[in-house]
Design an enzyme around this catalytic site. Structure first.
Site, short mmCIF file in Angstrom:
data_model
loop_
_atom_site.label_atom_id
_atom_site.label_comp_id
_atom_site.label_asym_id
_atom_site.label_seq_id
_atom_site.Cartn_x
_atom_site.Cartn_y
_atom_site.Cartn_z
N CYS A 75 57.33 40.48 35.45
CA CYS A 75 56.99 41.17 36.70
C CYS A 75 57.68 40.47 37.86
O CYS A 75 57.97 39.27 37.80
CB CYS A 75 55.47 41.15 36.90
SG CYS A 75 54.94 42.14 38.32
N CYS A 111 46.41 38.44 37.52
CA CYS A 111 47.07 39.21 36.46
C CYS A 111 46.83 38.54 35.11
O CYS A 111 47.22 37.40 34.90
CB CYS A 111 48.56 39.35 36.73
SG CYS A 111 49.36 40.33 35.46
N SER A 126 49.70 50.13 42.55
CA SER A 126 48.69 49.07 42.61
C SER A 126 48.54 48.56 44.03
O SER A 126 49.49 48.03 44.62
CB SER A 126 49.11 47.91 41.70
OG SER A 126 49.28 48.37 40.39
N ASP A 137 45.49 47.38 25.38
CA ASP A 137 46.15 46.62 26.44
C ASP A 137 45.40 45.31 26.72
O ASP A 137 45.98 44.31 27.12
CB ASP A 137 46.19 47.50 27.70
CG ASP A 137 46.94 46.86 28.83
OD1 ASP A 137 47.90 46.13 28.55
OD2 ASP A 137 46.57 47.10 29.99
N CYS A 146 18.93 50.88 26.44
CA CYS A 146 19.15 51.16 27.86
C CYS A 146 19.15 52.67 28.12
O CYS A 146 19.74 53.44 27.37
CB CYS A 146 20.50 50.57 28.27
SG CYS A 146 20.98 51.00 29.94
S1 SF4 Z 1 22.25 47.47 29.41
FE1 SF4 Z 1 22.89 49.56 29.95
S2 SF4 Z 1 23.98 49.37 31.89
FE2 SF4 Z 1 23.87 47.32 30.98
S3 SF4 Z 1 25.81 47.09 29.87
FE3 SF4 Z 1 24.23 47.80 28.41
S4 SF4 Z 1 24.44 50.04 28.39
FE4 SF4 Z 1 25.49 49.27 30.24
#
Ligand code: SF4
Ligand code: SF4
Length: 422
Positions: free
Chosen positions: A20, A27, A127, A286, A330
């Site tokens: 680059c 980076c 960027s 990547d 979650c």
């Molecule tokens: S707890 Fe829920 S909001 Fe937190 S990283 Fe896990 S899935 Fe994502």
């Protein structure tokens, strides 16, 4: 072969490897030069032609994306890209569309480049991290000098030539507390319509089975990342829906609409986007350009075979299999899926490894945006335009008293919630 065969996949080609012309502090890719000691870091035409032809031919949908990234791809010179464009001839079947993208720091762009990019309908990723004071915090040339004016000039040049461009803005310690300055700068001063926010999570010390990882001081603070996205979302949903496109918002909205996101970071599994090094080596992603994730080389094995290999499918499903119980339970799992595995460096409250550094910020973002995301999804599901939400919110503001409960359902007074900005 696994049954999880992607009909379409994405390849991010790096024709100059990690090389680059800038030296941005955060980076992660510059260090990848060490993988190829003594290399000239220039993609040969043989590798370039293999990339173009194999990527186009291996898609099982009538669409292919040819993506160039870095390092800095414009260091290859415009003639390399002219030859890459010519390589498409003869391998694109009738009815197939090809999207061409290039990610650049903009410093080398001139009229000849811009005219050519316009003519060949490239989508350019530029960027830039926000207004001068925050852009200059971590992005600079090899001598440490500001490149802000040159990047802004590149944005103006692209506009003049009618090149479609999107802003790629990292969210880091320097701009995390200035969400509206950053967003309004892109919208009002650069005239951008597409914005991608990339949180900087630089690991200074990796996690162990019983201790969390530590990040650098340049990294975004999780809660600040959530507040950053929330502030921009509130501005966007009131004024800019249908005019401005923020990739994170679209990616989460897709999860409300279809049950899964359009962005790899929020999808249950990885594996459909590989990285191609200048010498033809293909890596799982990547963010995983390491010998451990080297799948093979396009001069020996076709890229479609590498993407659909058992090894790459196992890389993809590891994202889901390694989720801690905290994420599995979650309420926002459908939209988040534990985000990108590279950022999973924390322990859950129960002490289980694998929690994402961005969790608390993402949770705050999902909670804050849920009522509006649901409204947007229902507008789109009945065939309406997403921008209708702005009329609905204006009407809501007109008919809601400042001390009334906020119609978004947060439980707060309107003046302390969605009415605060109006
Ligand atoms: S707890 Fe829920 S909001 Fe937190 S990283 Fe896990 S899935 Fe994502
Ligand atoms: S590792 Fe992260 S960036 Fe790579 S495919 Fe998975 S979610 Fe996306």
């Amino acid at each position: 072969m696994s049954e999880l065969q992607p009909p379409a996949f994405h390849v991010m080609a790096k024709p100059t490897g990690a090389r680059c012309n800038l030296r941005c502090d955060y980076c992660f890719f510059l260090a990848k030069e060490d993988l190829y000691p003594g290399s000239d870091f220039r993609m040969s035409d043989e590798v370039m032609e293999a990339y173009v032809e194999q990527t186009v031919r291996a898609q099982q949908v009538p669409h292919a994306t040819l993506a160039w990234q870095g390092g800095e791809p414009t260091l290859m010179g415009i003639d390399f890209f002219r030859r890459a464009r010519a390589a498409e001839e003869g391998c694109v079947p009738p009815g197939m569309t090809v999207e061409r993208t290039i990610q650049t720091n903009g410093v080398l762009l001139d009229d000849a480049w811009a005219a050519w990019l316009a003519e060949n309908e490239y989508l350019v990723g530029l960027s830039i991290d926000g207004p001068r004071e925050v852009h200059d915090a971590y992005r600079h040339d090899k001598a440490g000098n500001s490149v802000f004016d040159r990047v802004v000039a590149a944005a103006r040049l692209l506009q003049r030539h009618g090149v479609e461009f999107n802003i790629m803005c990292t969210v880091n310690a320097a701009n995390q507390d200035k969400p509206l300055d950053v967003y309004r700068f892109f919208r009002d001063e650069l005239g951008a319509r597409f914005i991608q926010f990339i949180p900087i999570v630089e690991v200074a010390s990796p996690p162990t089975i019983s201790t969390p990882g530590i990040v650098t001081e340049r990294s975004v603070v999780s809660e600040a990342y959530g507040s950053f996205l929330n502030a921009i979302f509130d501005e966007w949903v009131l004024h800019d829906v249908g005019e401005m496109f923020v990739q994170t918002f679209d990616g989460v909205l897709a999860a409300y609409l279809r049950g899964y996101s359009s962005l790899c970071i929020f999808r249950p599994t990885c594996g459909d986007g590989v990285a191609l090094a200048h010498n033809g080596d293909v890596y799982s992603c990547d963010h995983f350009v390491d010998p451990e994730y080297l799948l093979g080389n396009v001069l020996e094995t076709p890229i479609g075979e590498l993407v659909r290999s058992d090894r790459q499918r196992a890389f993809g499903s590891a994202k889901q299999e390694s989720l801690p119980a905290y994420c599995r339970q979650c309420e926002y799992l459908f939209a988040c899926n534990g985000e990108c595995p590279k950022n999973r460096i924390l322990l859950t409250p129960e002490g289980e490894p694998g929690l994402n550094w961005l969790c608390s910020g993402l949770k705050a973002f999902f909670a804050h945006t849920e009522p509006r995301m649901r409204q947007l999804a229902s507008i789109l599901e009945r065939g309406g335009e997403a921008s209708e939400i702005m009329t609905m919110l204006a009407e809501e503001a007109r008919t809601t008293g400042r001390n009334d409960p906020c119609p978004c359902g947060s439980g707060l007074k309107f003046k302390r919630c969605c009415g605060a900005e109006r």
